[in-house]
Enzyme design. Structure first.
Site, short mmCIF file in Angstrom:
data_model
loop_
_atom_site.label_atom_id
_atom_site.label_comp_id
_atom_site.label_asym_id
_atom_site.label_seq_id
_atom_site.Cartn_x
_atom_site.Cartn_y
_atom_site.Cartn_z
N SER A 225 0.83 -1.19 0.00
CA SER A 225 0.00 0.00 0.00
C SER A 225 0.88 1.25 0.00
CB SER A 225 -0.96 -0.06 1.19
OG SER A 225 -1.96 0.92 1.07
N ASP B 152 -9.77 -4.55 -4.75
CA ASP B 152 -9.06 -3.43 -4.13
C ASP B 152 -9.13 -2.20 -5.03
OD1 ASP B 152 -7.38 -1.89 -2.51
OD2 ASP B 152 -5.55 -2.81 -3.26
N HIS C 289 -7.31 -5.71 0.13
CA HIS C 289 -6.15 -4.83 0.25
C HIS C 289 -5.11 -5.32 1.28
CE1 HIS C 289 -4.09 -1.00 -0.24
NE2 HIS C 289 -4.02 -0.90 1.08
#
Length: 316
Positions: free
Chosen positions: A159, A257, A287
Site C-alpha cells: 500500500s 481493491d 487490500h
C-alpha cells in the site's frame, strides 16, 4: 459505481469483514482510534518463527528512526530487503506489519529490515519519504552489522509502503545509488493525486468497497499531503517517470481493491521500459491480504508466492 461482478469474486473468508466495515459508525473515528483499529486488524504473528529479531535505530533526517531486522535461520550474510509498512501514510508501525515481515523473511530467505518512518498528519509530506530513503541508504552502508550482504539490497512494502518502495527505487536511480537488486510492491499506491485521471478515478470506483474505499483513500492523502500541490510532486509521478534501469520488479495487486488498476498499469509501465516484471494479481483477495495470512488462510498462498519470487530475485 462499484462493479458487482468484480465484488462477487471476493473470497468467502473475507465476506464477514466486508460486512463489518459496511456498518457506518455514528461519528467518524479519530486518528488514534483508526490506528488502534488498524493494529487489531493486522495482529502480530510470533508463531511464524525466524532465526532472530533485532531492534535498532539509525540517525534519520529529523532524529532517530526505529528499524527492526528479521533475520532468517542459517548462516549469512543474507540479502537485505528494506521494508516499508502500509497504512495510508498515517497508520501502521513495526507491530502492524510483524506478520508480513516474518512471512517475507521466512519465504524469501532474506533479512527484512522494517522501517518505522514518520507518519502524517503529525509529520506531513515529505517526512515519511525522507525517512524511507534514508533507511535504504543506511541499510546499504551498514548491512554487515546485522548479517546482511550490501551487494544484494532490495525494497518492498504494501500500500503506502509499496508506494515508498517504488519511490525509493526511482530516487536511488536518479541519485546514483544505492544499487537495488529487486523490488516487491504489494497493493501499491501508485497515483497520489489530485488530480486523478479519468481512468484512475474509474478504476478505483469500479472496485470501491467497504474495507478500503475511494473516500478513505482521499482522506489518507489529504492527511499526509497537506499542501494539495505536494501530491502532484513530479517525483511521485510513477506512471510518467522514466523507469528504465529499475531492478527486476514484482507488482502484487489484490483483485478486490481500489488500487488494483493502477498496480496493473505500473506493471505495464515497467514492462514497456524493459524492466523484468512479474504481475501477481491475488485473485479474490483484499487490500490487506499480505498482512493477514495467519487470520485468513486463503491469503497465505498468494503471499507465499510473491515472497518466494522476491527471494529468488534477491539471490539471482
Amino acid at each position: 459505481m462499484p462493479d458487482p461482478n468484480i465484488l462477487k469474486r471476493l473470497h468467502p473468508e473475507f465476506e464477514p469483514l466486508f460486512a463489518q466495515f459496511a456498518a457506518v459508525p455514528e461519528t467518524p473515528p479519530t486518528i488514534p482510534e483508526t490506528r488502534a483499529m488498524y493494529r487489531m486488524l493486522q495482529p502480530t504473528a510470533p508463531q511464524l518463527k525466524v532465526g532472530e529479531i533485532r531492534d535498532a535505530t539509525f540517525p534519520g533526517p529529523a532524529g532517530p528512526v526505529k528499524v527492526r531486522h528479521y533475520i532468517p535461520e542459517g548462516k549469512g550474510p543474507f540479502p537485505v530487503i528494506v521494508h516499508f509498512h502500509g497504512g495510508g501514510f498515517i497508520m501502521g508501525d513495526l507491530e502492524t506489519h510483524d506478520a508480513q515481515c516474518r512471512l517475507l523473511c521466512r519465504e524469501s530467505g532474506c533479512i527484512v529490515t522494517a522501517v518505522d518512518y514518520r507518519l502524517g498528519p503529525e509529520h506531513p509530506y515529505p517526512a515519511g519519504h525522507e525517512d524511507s530513503f534514508a533507511a535504504l541508504r543506511w541499510a546499504g552502508s551498514n548491512a554487515t552489522l546485522f548479517g546482511g550482504d550490501a551487494s544484494r539490497l532490495g525494497v518492498a512494502g504494501d500500500s503506502a509502503g509499496g508506494h515508498l518502495a517504488l519511490y525509493c527505487a526511482l530516487r536511488a536511480k536518479r541519485s546514483g545509488g544505492p544499487s537495488i537488486k529487486a523490488l516487491l510492491a504489494i497493493v501499491p499506491g501508485v497515483v497520489m493525486g489530485p488530480p486523478l485521471t479519468d481512468d484512475i478515478k474509474a478504476g478505483r470506483e469500479t472496485r470501491n468497497n467497504s474495507l478500503l474505499g475511494t473516500e478513505g483513500m482521499d482522506n489518507f492523502v489529504a492527511a499526509y499531503f497537506q499542501d494539495p500541490s505536494d501530491a502532484s510532486d513530479p517525483a511521485l509521478n510513477f506512471l510518467g517517470a522514466d523507469v528504465s534501469g529499475l531492478p527486476p520488479s514484482i507488482i502484487a495487486p489484490a483483485e478486490i481493491d481500489v488500487l488494483h488498476d493502477e498496480g496493473v498499469e505500473m506493471a505495464k509501465h515497467l514492462e514497456a521500459a524493459g524492466v523484468p516484471t512479474q504481475l501477481m494479481v491475488a485473485e479474490g483477495m483484499v487490500h490487506i491480504y499480505f498482512s493477514v495470512t495467519e487470520v485468513f488462510p486463503s491469503a497465505r498462498p498468494w503471499a507465499v508466492k510473491a515472497a518466494q519470487a522476491m527471494g529468488k530475485l534477491m539471490r539471482a
